[in-house]
Scaffold this motif. Sequence first.
Motif, mmCIF file in Angstrom:
data_model
loop_
_atom_site.group_PDB
_atom_site.id
_atom_site.type_symbol
_atom_site.label_atom_id
_atom_site.label_comp_id
_atom_site.label_asym_id
_atom_site.label_seq_id
_atom_site.Cartn_x
_atom_site.Cartn_y
_atom_site.Cartn_z
ATOM 1 N N ILE A 385 0.837 -1.204 0.000
ATOM 2 C CA ILE A 385 0.000 0.000 0.000
ATOM 3 C C ILE A 385 0.874 1.257 0.000
ATOM 4 O O ILE A 385 0.603 2.225 -0.712
ATOM 5 C CB ILE A 385 -0.944 -0.007 1.218
ATOM 6 C CG1 ILE A 385 -1.968 -1.147 1.069
ATOM 7 C CG2 ILE A 385 -1.666 1.337 1.362
ATOM 8 C CD1 ILE A 385 -2.775 -1.413 2.316
ATOM 9 N N ARG A 386 1.934 1.225 0.779
ATOM 10 C CA ARG A 386 2.846 2.365 0.830
ATOM 11 C C ARG A 386 3.467 2.616 -0.549
ATOM 12 O O ARG A 386 3.604 3.773 -0.975
ATOM 13 C CB ARG A 386 3.945 2.096 1.865
ATOM 14 C CG ARG A 386 4.898 3.276 2.071
ATOM 15 C CD ARG A 386 5.832 2.981 3.235
ATOM 16 N NE ARG A 386 6.642 1.805 2.992
ATOM 17 C CZ ARG A 386 7.310 1.155 3.934
ATOM 18 N NH1 ARG A 386 7.235 1.547 5.191
ATOM 19 N NH2 ARG A 386 8.016 0.097 3.628
ATOM 20 N N GLN A 387 3.804 1.545 -1.248
ATOM 21 C CA GLN A 387 4.385 1.697 -2.588
ATOM 22 C C GLN A 387 3.360 2.304 -3.552
ATOM 23 O O GLN A 387 3.699 3.180 -4.354
ATOM 24 C CB GLN A 387 4.851 0.344 -3.125
ATOM 25 C CG GLN A 387 5.523 0.437 -4.492
ATOM 26 C CD GLN A 387 5.664 -0.913 -5.158
ATOM 27 O OE1 GLN A 387 4.680 -1.611 -5.362
ATOM 28 N NE2 GLN A 387 6.891 -1.283 -5.480
ATOM 29 N N ILE A 388 2.100 1.855 -3.464
ATOM 30 C CA ILE A 388 1.045 2.388 -4.332
ATOM 31 C C ILE A 388 0.888 3.895 -4.088
ATOM 32 O O ILE A 388 0.783 4.684 -5.044
ATOM 33 C CB ILE A 388 -0.294 1.669 -4.055
ATOM 34 C CG1 ILE A 388 -0.217 0.215 -4.528
ATOM 35 C CG2 ILE A 388 -1.445 2.387 -4.782
ATOM 36 C CD1 ILE A 388 -1.432 -0.619 -4.161
ATOM 37 N N ILE A 389 0.874 4.295 -2.827
ATOM 38 C CA ILE A 389 0.726 5.717 -2.481
ATOM 39 C C ILE A 389 1.891 6.525 -3.034
ATOM 40 O O ILE A 389 1.719 7.606 -3.609
ATOM 41 C CB ILE A 389 0.614 5.896 -0.965
ATOM 42 C CG1 ILE A 389 -0.685 5.265 -0.449
ATOM 43 C CG2 ILE A 389 0.677 7.377 -0.588
ATOM 44 C CD1 ILE A 389 -0.797 5.217 1.048
ATOM 45 N N LYS A 390 3.114 5.984 -2.896
ATOM 46 C CA LYS A 390 4.295 6.691 -3.408
ATOM 47 C C LYS A 390 4.206 6.895 -4.922
ATOM 48 O O LYS A 390 4.547 7.970 -5.439
ATOM 49 C CB LYS A 390 5.559 5.892 -3.077
ATOM 50 C CG LYS A 390 6.010 6.011 -1.625
ATOM 51 C CD LYS A 390 7.322 5.253 -1.423
ATOM 52 C CE LYS A 390 7.834 5.441 0.002
ATOM 53 N NZ LYS A 390 9.114 4.724 0.213
ATOM 54 N N ILE A 391 3.740 5.864 -5.618
ATOM 55 C CA ILE A 391 3.614 5.960 -7.083
ATOM 56 C C ILE A 391 2.561 7.003 -7.453
ATOM 57 O O ILE A 391 2.752 7.809 -8.360
ATOM 58 C CB ILE A 391 3.265 4.585 -7.697
ATOM 59 C CG1 ILE A 391 4.453 3.624 -7.513
ATOM 60 C CG2 ILE A 391 2.890 4.721 -9.168
ATOM 61 C CD1 ILE A 391 4.153 2.199 -7.902
ATOM 62 N N LYS A 392 1.432 6.976 -6.728
ATOM 63 C CA LYS A 392 0.317 7.888 -7.038
ATOM 64 C C LYS A 392 0.701 9.348 -6.831
ATOM 65 O O LYS A 392 0.287 10.228 -7.580
ATOM 66 C CB LYS A 392 -0.900 7.525 -6.191
ATOM 67 C CG LYS A 392 -1.553 6.201 -6.540
ATOM 68 C CD LYS A 392 -2.167 6.229 -7.919
ATOM 69 C CE LYS A 392 -2.879 4.911 -8.228
ATOM 70 N NZ LYS A 392 -3.430 4.904 -9.613
ATOM 71 N N ILE A 393 1.468 9.635 -5.765
ATOM 72 C CA ILE A 393 1.804 11.027 -5.483
ATOM 73 C C ILE A 393 3.169 11.423 -6.038
ATOM 74 O O ILE A 393 3.626 12.540 -5.850
ATOM 75 C CB ILE A 393 1.739 11.313 -3.966
ATOM 76 C CG1 ILE A 393 2.805 10.514 -3.192
ATOM 77 C CG2 ILE A 393 0.353 11.024 -3.412
ATOM 78 C CD1 ILE A 393 2.821 10.813 -1.705
#
Length: 395
Positions: A385-393
Amino acid sequence: MEDVRPVSDFADEYKKCESVIVLDGAFGSVLSVCKNAQLNGLQTFVVCIDKECCGIYEGSQYITAVYYSTIDCLFETFCEIRSTHLLKEKPLLYFTADIYCMVINKNREYYSQVVVLCLPSSDIIEAFCYKDHSGCIAEKYGLTVPRNISINDIHDVETVLNTFIFPVILKPLSVENHKSVLFKYKILERGEFVAMKSEAWNSLAGNVLCQEYIPGDDSSYWFYTFFRNDKGDVIECMGEKTMQSNGIMAIGTTKFNKELSKISREFLGKIGYIGIGGIEYKKFNNKYYFIEMSTRTEGFLPISDMAGVSCADASFQWYVEHNDSYKGKLQQDDVRYISILSVIAEILRRKKLKIIFHSINLMLYRMNSSIVELYFKDGTFARHIRQIIKIKIGI
């Protein structure tokens, strides 16, 4: 349709195994295999083709070490694992994505020099990893199959218009065709089908399967995941796919179905399936239509752990100890599997308020719901989830 060499011939080789390699696919599936491998005393190694995934698995309590590899360098990576960790015997190799089944199957003898393939026969891979073959084979061996045709030219398009009942569904023939097709599936009414231009059909030719769409909402889908040994013993977990997200089970509930069990067991026996796998059905007019078959672990494999009939554990008991103590074991019904990530993805896809309330109701309706992201308690999903958030922002 039989394995070239049955599992029983490998009995001595399996008993010497001290490790397992899992080719990365769905997170829950990878963790289920690794957790159960550890419970059976095996070291666990995960090989990722996507370098970004390596960091997600590193730190998991179920995984000994994580490796990055390209498809072309898998053999060398397997050799590196064996030499680095001083593995005297061949590791068991597990598959969690279709692409790995297809790649390894094309050169089985080559890879078998360094690993033990936990994979059904080459014929089965060829039949069920390619959708233009799977329907014919499934029907030949007794399953009910929707009418389907591979679209190769304009004559196939005309055949659909003249003989199929609409709506129809278009799907890539295999994971190898995804780059050409650019969608996982598309449901078309007659008017939409007719409106497609010749340029579109030319680009899709040889890459898609057209199938009559079986009516029904998400709850009409049934999952059947299993492990079958070479003696014909089967451990099975089945139930209803309560909510789907782009073809992935977001919420499902275990429910034993005597008819579906009989249909599936007979089918697996006829094709000589050995190993882990899964079948998806859709119920309509009291018939169970074959939709597709997985020749590897299902992404929702943890549901079998939650229901007390772990397909991963059964496979290790058989491969390592030749133990069939799981034989005749029955699943716990009404176990609800929830993938929060898939539920959120479906909410965002549909963009409808009612789906939010529907999702919350499904998740809270029973006390024995198991959220797969929390089930393993090792931080893997939190890192994802942390990786997904990093990619999104854009960090």
